[in-house]
Design a protein around this motif. Structure first.
Motif, PDB file in Angstrom:
ATOM      1  N   ARG A  51     -21.112  13.899  11.714  1.00  0.00           N
ATOM      2  CA  ARG A  51     -19.753  13.882  11.168  1.00  0.00           C
ATOM      3  C   ARG A  51     -19.772  14.207   9.669  1.00  0.00           C
ATOM      4  O   ARG A  51     -18.945  14.984   9.184  1.00  0.00           O
ATOM      5  N   ILE A  52     -20.718  13.592   8.954  1.00  0.00           N
ATOM      6  CA  ILE A  52     -20.808  13.844   7.513  1.00  0.00           C
ATOM      7  C   ILE A  52     -21.151  15.313   7.253  1.00  0.00           C
ATOM      8  O   ILE A  52     -20.549  15.972   6.405  1.00  0.00           O
ATOM      9  N   GLY A  53     -22.131  15.834   8.002  1.00  0.00           N
ATOM     10  CA  GLY A  53     -22.554  17.218   7.810  1.00  0.00           C
ATOM     11  C   GLY A  53     -21.425  18.207   8.061  1.00  0.00           C
ATOM     12  O   GLY A  53     -21.220  19.147   7.284  1.00  0.00           O
ATOM     13  N   ILE A  54     -20.675  17.998   9.141  1.00  0.00           N
ATOM     14  CA  ILE A  54     -19.578  18.916   9.463  1.00  0.00           C
ATOM     15  C   ILE A  54     -18.422  18.742   8.485  1.00  0.00           C
ATOM     16  O   ILE A  54     -17.764  19.722   8.099  1.00  0.00           O
ATOM     17  N   SER A  55     -18.171  17.506   8.049  1.00  0.00           N
ATOM     18  CA  SER A  55     -17.134  17.280   7.034  1.00  0.00           C
ATOM     19  C   SER A  55     -17.488  17.982   5.728  1.00  0.00           C
ATOM     20  O   SER A  55     -16.622  18.576   5.073  1.00  0.00           O
ATOM     21  N   LEU A  56     -18.774  17.935   5.359  1.00  0.00           N
ATOM     22  CA  LEU A  56     -19.219  18.644   4.156  1.00  0.00           C
ATOM     23  C   LEU A  56     -19.024  20.148   4.319  1.00  0.00           C
ATOM     24  O   LEU A  56     -18.673  20.849   3.363  1.00  0.00           O
ATOM     25  N   ALA A  57     -19.263  20.652   5.534  1.00  0.00           N
ATOM     26  CA  ALA A  57     -19.052  22.083   5.793  1.00  0.00           C
ATOM     27  C   ALA A  57     -17.587  22.449   5.578  1.00  0.00           C
ATOM     28  O   ALA A  57     -17.272  23.487   4.983  1.00  0.00           O
ATOM     29  N   LEU A  58     -16.665  21.598   6.057  1.00  0.00           N
ATOM     30  CA  LEU A  58     -15.231  21.870   5.873  1.00  0.00           C
ATOM     31  C   LEU A  58     -14.863  21.833   4.397  1.00  0.00           C
ATOM     32  O   LEU A  58     -14.166  22.735   3.894  1.00  0.00           O
ATOM     33  N   ILE A  59     -15.331  20.783   3.684  1.00  0.00           N
ATOM     34  CA  ILE A  59     -15.019  20.663   2.258  1.00  0.00           C
ATOM     35  C   ILE A  59     -15.537  21.877   1.489  1.00  0.00           C
ATOM     36  O   ILE A  59     -14.846  22.446   0.640  1.00  0.00           O
ATOM     37  N   MET A  60     -16.759  22.303   1.838  1.00  0.00           N
ATOM     38  CA  MET A  60     -17.344  23.441   1.131  1.00  0.00           C
ATOM     39  C   MET A  60     -16.562  24.725   1.406  1.00  0.00           C
ATOM     40  O   MET A  60     -16.310  25.523   0.503  1.00  0.00           O
ATOM     41  N   ARG A  61     -16.162  24.933   2.654  1.00  0.00           N
ATOM     42  CA  ARG A  61     -15.402  26.134   2.995  1.00  0.00           C
ATOM     43  C   ARG A  61     -14.050  26.156   2.291  1.00  0.00           C
ATOM     44  O   ARG A  61     -13.624  27.188   1.766  1.00  0.00           O
ATOM     45  N   LEU A  62     -13.352  25.013   2.273  1.00  0.00           N
ATOM     46  CA  LEU A  62     -12.048  24.955   1.604  1.00  0.00           C
ATOM     47  C   LEU A  62     -12.208  25.131   0.092  1.00  0.00           C
ATOM     48  O   LEU A  62     -11.376  25.781  -0.557  1.00  0.00           O
ATOM     49  N   ALA A  63     -13.285  24.562  -0.466  1.00  0.00           N
ATOM     50  CA  ALA A  63     -13.533  24.733  -1.904  1.00  0.00           C
ATOM     51  C   ALA A  63     -13.799  26.201  -2.237  1.00  0.00           C
ATOM     52  O   ALA A  63     -13.301  26.730  -3.236  1.00  0.00           O
ATOM     53  N   LEU A  64     -14.549  26.883  -1.375  1.00  0.00           N
ATOM     54  CA  LEU A  64     -14.830  28.298  -1.596  1.00  0.00           C
ATOM     55  C   LEU A  64     -13.568  29.145  -1.461  1.00  0.00           C
ATOM     56  O   LEU A  64     -13.390  30.127  -2.186  1.00  0.00           O
ATOM     57  N   LEU A  65     -12.683  28.766  -0.546  1.00  0.00           N
ATOM     58  CA  LEU A  65     -11.416  29.488  -0.411  1.00  0.00           C
ATOM     59  C   LEU A  65     -10.560  29.342  -1.665  1.00  0.00           C
ATOM     60  O   LEU A  65      -9.791  30.244  -2.007  1.00  0.00           O
ATOM     61  N   SER A  66     -10.693  28.206  -2.352  1.00  0.00           N
ATOM     62  CA  SER A  66      -9.892  27.994  -3.559  1.00  0.00           C
ATOM     63  C   SER A  66     -10.369  28.857  -4.725  1.00  0.00           C
ATOM     64  O   SER A  66      -9.651  29.039  -5.701  1.00  0.00           O
ATOM     65  N   VAL A  67     -11.586  29.381  -4.627  1.00  0.00           N
ATOM     66  CA  VAL A  67     -12.105  30.281  -5.677  1.00  0.00           C
ATOM     67  C   VAL A  67     -12.484  31.611  -5.029  1.00  0.00           C
ATOM     68  O   VAL A  67     -13.555  32.168  -5.266  1.00  0.00           O
ATOM     69  N   ILE A  68     -11.564  32.116  -4.228  1.00  0.00           N
ATOM     70  CA  ILE A  68     -11.857  33.270  -3.381  1.00  0.00           C
ATOM     71  C   ILE A  68     -12.192  34.520  -4.189  1.00  0.00           C
ATOM     72  O   ILE A  68     -13.017  35.336  -3.791  1.00  0.00           O
ATOM     73  N   ALA A  69     -11.559  34.681  -5.348  1.00  0.00           N
ATOM     74  CA  ALA A  69     -11.841  35.855  -6.180  1.00  0.00           C
ATOM     75  C   ALA A  69     -13.303  35.831  -6.647  1.00  0.00           C
ATOM     76  O   ALA A  69     -13.974  36.865  -6.691  1.00  0.00           O
ATOM     77  N   TRP A  70     -13.798  34.635  -6.966  1.00  0.00           N
ATOM     78  CA  TRP A  70     -15.199  34.503  -7.387  1.00  0.00           C
ATOM     79  C   TRP A  70     -16.135  34.802  -6.220  1.00  0.00           C
ATOM     80  O   TRP A  70     -17.170  35.448  -6.391  1.00  0.00           O
ATOM     81  N   ILE A  71     -15.756  34.347  -5.016  1.00  0.00           N
ATOM     82  CA  ILE A  71     -16.573  34.583  -3.835  1.00  0.00           C
ATOM     83  C   ILE A  71     -16.708  36.081  -3.568  1.00  0.00           C
ATOM     84  O   ILE A  71     -17.793  36.585  -3.284  1.00  0.00           O
ATOM     85  N   VAL A  72     -15.592  36.806  -3.666  1.00  0.00           N
ATOM     86  CA  VAL A  72     -15.640  38.253  -3.456  1.00  0.00           C
ATOM     87  C   VAL A  72     -16.548  38.904  -4.489  1.00  0.00           C
ATOM     88  O   VAL A  72     -17.298  39.837  -4.193  1.00  0.00           O
ATOM     89  N   GLY A  73     -16.530  38.390  -5.711  1.00  0.00           N
ATOM     90  CA  GLY A  73     -17.377  38.928  -6.767  1.00  0.00           C
ATOM     91  C   GLY A  73     -18.848  38.671  -6.547  1.00  0.00           C
ATOM     92  O   GLY A  73     -19.700  39.290  -7.199  1.00  0.00           O
ATOM     93  N   MET A  74     -19.188  37.757  -5.623  1.00  0.00           N
ATOM     94  CA  MET A  74     -20.596  37.447  -5.351  1.00  0.00           C
ATOM     95  C   MET A  74     -21.322  38.602  -4.673  1.00  0.00           C
ATOM     96  O   MET A  74     -22.545  38.580  -4.532  1.00  0.00           O
ATOM     97  N   THR A  75     -20.572  39.609  -4.213  1.00  0.00           N
ATOM     98  CA  THR A  75     -21.209  40.752  -3.565  1.00  0.00           C
ATOM     99  C   THR A  75     -21.606  41.829  -4.570  1.00  0.00           C
ATOM    100  O   THR A  75     -22.223  42.834  -4.190  1.00  0.00           O
TER     101      THR A  75
END
Length: 265
Positions: A51-75
């Motif tokens: 439960r903790i591991g999957i919850s961390l996965a959700l938190i991380m994905r939502l956090a990455l979506l909040s900085v989506i422009a930076w994520i796109v720049g990672m390429t």
């Protein structure tokens, strides 16, 4: 785009359904790793760490979506070795020598998966007990095991989350669609975590198969980081075929056991 307009847009719904399917499929890798790792803990801690591991996965994905422009720049490439790759059949290099942040993360994550899967396979071949049921002085040992499991899950969550979000960005421009798809996919992971983990624990031969999957996923991540893109469909088809063969083996074994219990009749 306003939410009401988005809800009335058939293209947005088509993108949502497609993205949900893609995110669920991409989550299989993450879930296999969490299941294998959690099964090394005492039985009472397994569900909690999943439960903790999957919850961390959700938190991380939502956090990455909040900085989506930076994520796109990672390429964008940040390191260039300046070495020409060996030419392919059409004269183009067979691998990249310019690496982005995403490439470096995928390579590091792939190496980590190869290391983990190899050490687990070695431990299984040596007959080590990874079930978490040993009776040693293990209050401290279990606590350290729990913390180590969370750290390792967090590291792989980061790798799989970046891959997941970049897939979402490539399929739609609408942030609400991405958020709904990610939440739905992680919800499916949460629902499937205990049944999958328990199934793996009950069937020791499945552990070796799952570790083989992790080896393959690690190799694919490294190849992707070097610019050799293996179509995901090939990977998941191979995994589905292997899982189907193992399911037949399990069914045949249970039939033999049932026959033996009935005295061979």
């Amino acid at each position: 785009m306003p939410l009401a307009t988005l809800l009335a847009d058939p293209a947005a719904w088509a993108a949502l359904i497609t993205l949900i399917v893609m995110e669920v499929v991409l989550g299989i890798d993450n879930l296999i790793f969490i299941s294998i790792l959690s099964n090394k803990l005492p039985e009472g801690q397994r569900s909690k760490v999943r439960r903790i591991g999957i919850s961390l996965a959700l938190i991380m994905r939502l956090a990455l979506l909040s900085v989506i422009a930076w994520i796109v720049g990672m390429t964008a490439p940040i390191v260039d070795l300046g070495i020409a790759g060996a030419p392919g059949s059409h004269g183009e290099p067979t691998f990249e020598t310019a690496f982005s942040i995403r490439d470096l993360i995928l390579i590091a994550g792939g190496l980590f998966l190869l290391y983990k899967a190899t050490t687990e396979i070695h431990g299984t071949m040596q007959g080590e007990d990874h079930s978490g049921t040993d009776k040693g002085p293990a209050v401290g040992k279990a606590a350290m095991g729990f913390g180590a499991a969370i750290v390792q899950i967090l590291l792989l969550d980061m790798v799989f989350s970046i891959d997941s979000i970049l897939t979402a960005v490539g399929m739609t421009d609408h942030l609400p669609v991405m958020i709904v798809a990610v939440i739905f996919a992680v919800g499916v992971m949460m629902f499937a975590a205990d049944p999958l983990g328990n199934f793996i624990a009950r069937n020791p031969t499945v552990v070796m198969l799952a570790l083989g999957f992790l080896l393959m996923i690690g190799a694919v991540l490294i190849a992707d980081g070097f610019g050799a893109h293996v179509p995901k469909g090939y990977i998941y088809t191979a995994m589905a075929f292997s899982a189907g063969v193992e399911a037949l083996n399990i069914a045949a074994r249970r039939r033999r056991e049932a026959k033996a219990a009935d005295g061979g009749h």
